[in-house]
Design a protein around this motif. Structure first.
Motif, PDB file in Angstrom:
ATOM      1  N   LEU A   1       0.813  -1.206   0.000  1.00  0.00           N
ATOM      2  CA  LEU A   1       0.000   0.000   0.000  1.00  0.00           C
ATOM      3  C   LEU A   1       0.848   1.258   0.000  1.00  0.00           C
ATOM      4  O   LEU A   1       1.886   1.316   0.631  1.00  0.00           O
ATOM      5  CB  LEU A   1      -0.893   0.038   1.252  1.00  0.00           C
ATOM      6  N   VAL A   2       0.380   2.284  -0.693  1.00  0.00           N
ATOM      7  CA  VAL A   2       0.982   3.589  -0.506  1.00  0.00           C
ATOM      8  C   VAL A   2       0.278   4.311   0.626  1.00  0.00           C
ATOM      9  O   VAL A   2       0.729   5.341   1.096  1.00  0.00           O
ATOM     10  CB  VAL A   2       0.908   4.449  -1.790  1.00  0.00           C
ATOM     11  N   LEU A   3      -0.867   3.800   1.070  1.00  0.00           N
ATOM     12  CA  LEU A   3      -1.535   4.392   2.215  1.00  0.00           C
ATOM     13  C   LEU A   3      -0.630   4.272   3.419  1.00  0.00           C
ATOM     14  O   LEU A   3      -0.028   3.250   3.673  1.00  0.00           O
ATOM     15  CB  LEU A   3      -2.859   3.677   2.513  1.00  0.00           C
ATOM     16  N   GLY A   4      -0.567   5.315   4.208  1.00  0.00           N
ATOM     17  CA  GLY A   4       0.283   5.314   5.390  1.00  0.00           C
ATOM     18  C   GLY A   4       1.524   6.152   5.137  1.00  0.00           C
ATOM     19  O   GLY A   4       2.012   6.263   4.030  1.00  0.00           O
ATOM     20  N   VAL A   5       2.021   6.773   6.209  1.00  0.00           N
ATOM     21  CA  VAL A   5       3.140   7.694   6.080  1.00  0.00           C
ATOM     22  C   VAL A   5       4.108   7.450   7.208  1.00  0.00           C
ATOM     23  O   VAL A   5       3.801   6.785   8.184  1.00  0.00           O
ATOM     24  CB  VAL A   5       2.665   9.165   6.141  1.00  0.00           C
ATOM     25  N   SER A   6       5.290   8.000   7.061  1.00  0.00           N
ATOM     26  CA  SER A   6       6.245   8.000   8.155  1.00  0.00           C
ATOM     27  C   SER A   6       6.527   9.436   8.541  1.00  0.00           C
ATOM     28  O   SER A   6       6.252  10.374   7.794  1.00  0.00           O
ATOM     29  CB  SER A   6       7.542   7.302   7.750  1.00  0.00           C
ATOM     30  N   CYS A   7       7.098   9.597   9.703  1.00  0.00           N
ATOM     31  CA  CYS A   7       7.352  10.937  10.207  1.00  0.00           C
ATOM     32  C   CYS A   7       8.366  11.658   9.327  1.00  0.00           C
ATOM     33  O   CYS A   7       9.395  11.103   8.956  1.00  0.00           O
ATOM     34  CB  CYS A   7       7.863  10.832  11.644  1.00  0.00           C
TER      35      CYS A   7
ATOM     36  N   GLU B   1      -6.953   1.546  -4.126  1.00  0.00           N
ATOM     37  CA  GLU B   1      -6.588   0.699  -2.997  1.00  0.00           C
ATOM     38  C   GLU B   1      -7.744   0.527  -2.019  1.00  0.00           C
ATOM     39  O   GLU B   1      -8.033  -0.573  -1.556  1.00  0.00           O
ATOM     40  CB  GLU B   1      -5.372   1.288  -2.284  1.00  0.00           C
ATOM     41  N   ILE B   2      -8.397   1.641  -1.708  1.00  0.00           N
ATOM     42  CA  ILE B   2      -9.525   1.562  -0.781  1.00  0.00           C
ATOM     43  C   ILE B   2     -10.641   0.717  -1.384  1.00  0.00           C
ATOM     44  O   ILE B   2     -11.261  -0.105  -0.699  1.00  0.00           O
ATOM     45  CB  ILE B   2     -10.031   2.970  -0.414  1.00  0.00           C
ATOM     46  N   ALA B   3     -10.903   0.902  -2.663  1.00  0.00           N
ATOM     47  CA  ALA B   3     -11.928   0.095  -3.336  1.00  0.00           C
ATOM     48  C   ALA B   3     -11.560  -1.381  -3.287  1.00  0.00           C
ATOM     49  O   ALA B   3     -12.411  -2.244  -3.053  1.00  0.00           O
ATOM     50  CB  ALA B   3     -12.102   0.559  -4.775  1.00  0.00           C
ATOM     51  N   TYR B   4     -10.278  -1.681  -3.485  1.00  0.00           N
ATOM     52  CA  TYR B   4      -9.841  -3.074  -3.432  1.00  0.00           C
ATOM     53  C   TYR B   4     -10.129  -3.678  -2.059  1.00  0.00           C
ATOM     54  O   TYR B   4     -10.686  -4.774  -1.966  1.00  0.00           O
ATOM     55  CB  TYR B   4      -8.347  -3.170  -3.743  1.00  0.00           C
ATOM     56  N   TYR B   5      -9.737  -2.984  -1.013  1.00  0.00           N
ATOM     57  CA  TYR B   5      -9.934  -3.540   0.320  1.00  0.00           C
ATOM     58  C   TYR B   5     -11.393  -3.519   0.757  1.00  0.00           C
ATOM     59  O   TYR B   5     -11.759  -4.194   1.708  1.00  0.00           O
ATOM     60  CB  TYR B   5      -9.029  -2.844   1.338  1.00  0.00           C
ATOM     61  N   SER B   6     -12.205  -2.781   0.039  1.00  0.00           N
ATOM     62  CA  SER B   6     -13.649  -2.814   0.270  1.00  0.00           C
ATOM     63  C   SER B   6     -14.318  -3.853  -0.634  1.00  0.00           C
ATOM     64  O   SER B   6     -15.537  -3.974  -0.641  1.00  0.00           O
ATOM     65  CB  SER B   6     -14.259  -1.434  -0.004  1.00  0.00           C
ATOM     66  N   ARG B   7     -13.507  -4.579  -1.420  1.00  0.00           N
ATOM     67  CA  ARG B   7     -13.977  -5.590  -2.369  1.00  0.00           C
ATOM     68  C   ARG B   7     -14.881  -5.011  -3.458  1.00  0.00           C
ATOM     69  O   ARG B   7     -15.725  -5.703  -4.019  1.00  0.00           O
ATOM     70  CB  ARG B   7     -14.670  -6.752  -1.645  1.00  0.00           C
ATOM     71  N   ASP B   8     -14.694  -3.731  -3.706  1.00  0.00           N
ATOM     72  CA  ASP B   8     -15.393  -3.090  -4.819  1.00  0.00           C
ATOM     73  C   ASP B   8     -14.435  -3.136  -6.009  1.00  0.00           C
ATOM     74  O   ASP B   8     -13.793  -2.146  -6.373  1.00  0.00           O
ATOM     75  CB  ASP B   8     -15.741  -1.651  -4.440  1.00  0.00           C
ATOM     76  N   TYR B   9     -14.345  -4.318  -6.630  1.00  0.00           N
ATOM     77  CA  TYR B   9     -13.301  -4.551  -7.619  1.00  0.00           C
ATOM     78  C   TYR B   9     -13.493  -3.744  -8.895  1.00  0.00           C
ATOM     79  O   TYR B   9     -12.518  -3.361  -9.543  1.00  0.00           O
ATOM     80  CB  TYR B   9     -13.210  -6.044  -7.930  1.00  0.00           C
ATOM     81  N   ASP B  10     -14.735  -3.498  -9.269  1.00  0.00           N
ATOM     82  CA  ASP B  10     -14.964  -2.699 -10.476  1.00  0.00           C
ATOM     83  C   ASP B  10     -14.420  -1.286 -10.290  1.00  0.00           C
ATOM     84  O   ASP B  10     -13.735  -0.746 -11.170  1.00  0.00           O
ATOM     85  CB  ASP B  10     -16.452  -2.653 -10.810  1.00  0.00           C
TER      86      ASP B  10
END
Length: 332
Positions: free
Chosen positions: A15-21, A126-135
């Motif tokens: 994931l690119v979601l998430g950051v570091s300080c 990415e969010i759609a993928y993890y929500s199983r909204d594949y379309d």
């Protein structure tokens, strides 16, 4: 009753979601806690400085204080509503908190500010993928690959969508492409190995061993390789790999469990099997397969009372768990 787990890579793998300080280029590295204390003092003097709030939110995210990050970012976007990075980080924070609706909202705001922002489009996918909204996921990822056909994250996630929707042929094609483009990206080699392992195809060995060469500390790749050996009748090789995993992570419950399984059902050593299943249960007392298999070990060892206790404990977790039901019926 061999325990099987999903070998899907963890969220952090791609994931690119998430950051570091953030650390300034010419500022000595400090701990997140020290940075937080310094920012608290600055924000106390300048409570409407959006950049300071954004910087503190980054640290909160690093410290897994997601609600504090959301609070700071919500203030930051109020003071400076047109900074895309604020909305992107706010989407990360909402998503980390399981709030998909608000995560989408933050990304839509970012895209209103810049409709061609690749990072926002990719996060939408990415969010759609993890929500199983594949379309929806494929639509967003397709926009990314249309502009950048070699975008690693988009290709990798597309491969996962193909895999989960049963199109393993296209999943393999994309994963091979990622491996060719990014020969040091071990997750792609690992996933290819897992796909071939499901077919008991010896190509799994090549890909999984490559993943381990790239990242010798990858317990997921080691586990996938161990499972391949275990399921193709090579318990000695599997056992050695489980030992390697436990050297890296002594609390890897599946490695303890599978060692117990091998000792019980391959070698017939009930005493060692009970010890390994017990170690798995120390890692996770609700590990239902370990309970049921330890019950089998006690049963084979002639300890009916302890066997029944484990089978009943498994049924307390899931009253439909058939191995425990079968065990109790055998001991009636």
């Amino acid at each position: 009753m061999k325990h099987k787990i999903s070998l899907l890579l963890t969220l952090a793998a791609f994931l690119v979601l998430g950051v570091s300080c953030h650390q300034g280029n010419d500022t000595p590295a400090t701990s997140p806690e020290e940075s937080l204390k310094a920012l608290d003092a600055k924000i106390y003097k300048h409570p409407k400085d959006a950049d300071l709030l954004y910087e503190r939110a980054q640290i909160y995210m690093e410290l897994h204080r997601v609600n504090d990050a959301i609070a700071d970012l919500s203030r930051a976007v109020t003071f400076v509503p047109k900074k895309i990075e604020y909305h992107l980080l706010l989407a990360d924070a909402y998503f980390s908190n399981g709030d998909v609706e608000h995560a989408y909202g933050s990304l839509r705001t970012a895209l209103d500010l810049d409709p061609d922002n690749d990072e926002a489009i990719l996060k939408m996918g990415e969010i759609a993928y993890y929500s199983r909204d594949y379309d929806r996921a494929m639509e967003s990822l397709g926009k990314v690959t249309a502009k950048d056909p070699n975008n690693r994250t988009a290709l990798f996630m597309k491969a996962f969508i193909y895999k989960e929707t049963g199109d393993t042929a296209n999943a393999v094609v994309l994963l091979r492409k990622v491996c060719d483009l990014y020969p040091q990206y071990d997750p792609a080699f690992e996933e290819l190995g897992i796909l071939y392992a499901t077919r008991h195809d010896a190509l799994a060995l090549d890909y999984l061993n490559t993943a381990i060469q790239i990242n010798p500390q990858s317990t997921s790749a080691l586990y996938a390789l161990a499972m391949f050996h275990q399921e193709t009748g090579k318990p000695e090789q599997a056992e050695e790999l489980y030992k390697q995993i436990l050297d890296i992570n002594p609390n890897h419950k599946e490695a303890w469990h599978n060692r117990g399984y091998i000792q019980l059902f391959v070698y017939g050593d009930t005493e060692v099997a009970i010890d390994y299943f017990s170690r798995a249960l120390q890692c996770d007392p609700s590990f239902i397969e370990a309970l049921a298999n330890r019950g089998c070990a006690y049963e084979l060892d002639g300890n009916k009372e302890k066997a029944l206790a484990d089978f009943r404990a498994a049924l307390d977790l899931d009253h439909t768990f058939q191995p425990a039901i079968d065990g109790i019926n055998r001991l009636k």
